[in-house]
Scaffold this motif. Structure first.
Motif, short mmCIF file in Angstrom:
data_model
loop_
_atom_site.label_atom_id
_atom_site.label_comp_id
_atom_site.label_asym_id
_atom_site.label_seq_id
_atom_site.Cartn_x
_atom_site.Cartn_y
_atom_site.Cartn_z
N ARG A 143 0.80 -1.25 -0.02
CA ARG A 143 0.10 0.15 -0.08
C ARG A 143 0.84 1.24 0.04
NH1 ARG A 143 -3.77 0.16 5.09
NH2 ARG A 143 -4.32 2.21 4.01
N MET A 144 1.90 1.48 0.76
CA MET A 144 2.80 2.26 0.87
C MET A 144 3.60 2.73 -0.37
SD MET A 144 4.10 1.80 4.58
CE MET A 144 5.41 3.18 4.79
N THR A 145 4.09 1.53 -1.17
CA THR A 145 4.76 1.77 -2.57
C THR A 145 3.60 2.25 -3.40
OG1 THR A 145 6.07 -0.33 -2.08
CG2 THR A 145 5.65 0.29 -4.29
N LYS A 146 2.36 1.78 -3.59
CA LYS A 146 1.30 2.43 -4.31
C LYS A 146 1.25 3.87 -4.12
CE LYS A 146 -3.28 1.72 -6.11
NZ LYS A 146 -4.41 2.16 -5.57
N ARG A 147 1.16 4.24 -2.79
CA ARG A 147 0.83 5.71 -2.49
C ARG A 147 2.19 6.40 -2.50
NH1 ARG A 147 -1.88 10.09 -2.85
NH2 ARG A 147 -2.12 11.09 -0.74
N ARG A 148 3.46 5.86 -2.65
CA ARG A 148 4.49 6.63 -2.72
C ARG A 148 4.60 7.02 -4.38
NH1 ARG A 148 9.51 6.85 -0.48
NH2 ARG A 148 8.69 5.39 1.07
N LEU A 149 4.41 6.01 -5.08
CA LEU A 149 4.22 6.27 -6.73
C LEU A 149 3.08 7.51 -6.89
CD1 LEU A 149 4.33 2.77 -7.97
CD2 LEU A 149 6.11 4.22 -7.99
N GLU A 150 2.04 7.43 -6.44
CA GLU A 150 1.06 8.54 -6.55
C GLU A 150 1.59 9.81 -5.96
OE1 GLU A 150 -2.66 5.76 -5.60
OE2 GLU A 150 -2.15 7.12 -4.26
N LEU A 151 2.31 9.82 -4.88
CA LEU A 151 2.85 11.11 -4.38
C LEU A 151 4.04 11.66 -5.23
CD1 LEU A 151 2.34 10.34 -0.64
CD2 LEU A 151 1.22 11.91 -1.86
N ALA A 152 4.79 10.77 -5.58
CA ALA A 152 6.13 11.05 -6.30
C ALA A 152 5.98 11.38 -7.79
CB ALA A 152 7.07 10.06 -6.12
N MET A 153 4.84 10.67 -8.44
CA MET A 153 4.71 10.85 -9.67
C MET A 153 4.77 12.48 -10.20
SD MET A 153 4.90 9.23 -12.30
CE MET A 153 4.73 7.60 -11.87
N PRO A 154 4.05 13.19 -9.69
CA PRO A 154 3.53 14.77 -10.12
C PRO A 154 5.08 15.57 -9.94
CG PRO A 154 1.87 14.14 -8.36
CD PRO A 154 2.86 12.95 -8.44
N ARG A 155 5.97 14.71 -9.00
CA ARG A 155 7.33 15.61 -8.56
C ARG A 155 8.49 14.89 -9.16
NH1 ARG A 155 6.60 16.69 -2.05
NH2 ARG A 155 8.31 17.91 -2.69
N ALA A 156 8.04 14.14 -10.00
CA ALA A 156 9.43 13.18 -10.77
C ALA A 156 10.24 14.12 -11.19
CB ALA A 156 8.77 12.15 -11.83
N GLY A 157 9.83 15.14 -12.15
CA GLY A 157 11.13 15.92 -12.71
C GLY A 157 11.95 16.57 -12.00
N GLU A 158 11.35 17.32 -10.83
CA GLU A 158 11.87 17.96 -9.75
C GLU A 158 12.84 17.06 -9.04
OE1 GLU A 158 10.61 19.31 -5.23
OE2 GLU A 158 9.11 18.96 -6.81
N ILE A 159 12.31 15.88 -8.56
CA ILE A 159 13.15 14.93 -7.91
C ILE A 159 14.31 14.49 -8.61
CG2 ILE A 159 13.10 12.60 -6.86
CD1 ILE A 159 10.10 13.10 -6.06
#
Length: 194
Positions: A143-159
């Motif tokens: 569940r945390m992996t799925k949610r991490r992807l949701e949270l990180a996706m909009p910030r992927a370029g910045e990250i």
């Protein structure tokens, strides 16, 4: 839960430990003499990682622990510590590396996070492993992996940009060399099969 995601995800406690290690390694890249643009990249990298980590704990991990241990002392301390971390991150985002106090604020964030990590690693995570068991921790990890992807996706370029900017030039060159060498070896292996 998707069985493939479940297999590919670390358990919740392993994921939290990995996040802790990532934050500590990133913190230790920061030095007073580091160029301002690199300081900013390090701060942005660790800030994004800490924000995502805290949200995962608060949304998924802590509620699972509270179900079994509603009076848990470490969790009651953890959310206010997350709030203080967010306050320091906001302060860092509002200032620039050459500004007075930038280094001190970052060092304060580092001290607070190290203290928080020590509490979780020595008390909360061992308790979670006893209380929740391997199967439940695996489900929470997925569940945390799925949610991490949701949270990180909009910030992927910045990250990605901040991670690259935070790396020393020698590391970037060594990584590029390894990629080129790996490509050469793969191409050579494939051509020998034909």
């Amino acid at each position: 839960m998707n069985p493939m995601l479940r297999k590919m995800s670390p358990s919740a406690t392993k994921m939290i430990r990995l996040d802790h290690s990532h934050a500590l390694v990133t913190f230790h890249k920061y030095e007073h003499k580091t160029p301002p643009q690199t300081k900013r990249a390090i701060v942005n990298t660790v800030s994004a990682a800490l924000e995502i980590h805290a949200q995962l704990e608060e949304e998924i991990f802590y509620p699972a622990i509270r179900e079994l241990d509603p009076d848990g002392e470490v969790i009651s301390k953890s959310v206010p510590e997350h709030d203080e971390m967010r306050r320091l991150i906001a302060k860092l985002r509002a200032t620039e590396p050459p500004d007075a106090g930038f280094d001190d604020t970052f060092m304060e964030l580092m001290r607070d996070v190290i203290h928080h990590v020590a509490d979780e690693e020595t008390v909360l995570l061992p308790a979670a492993e006893r209380l929740l068991g391997e199967e439940r921790l695996g489900d929470l990890g997925a569940r945390m992996t799925k949610r991490r992807l949701e949270l990180a996706m909009p910030r992927a370029g910045e990250i990605a940009i901040n991670t690259a900017r935070a790396m020393p030039t020698s590391t970037v060159l060594m990584t590029a060399g390894a990629v080129v060498a790996g490509g050469f070896l793969v191409r050579r292996a494939l051509s020998s099969r034909l």
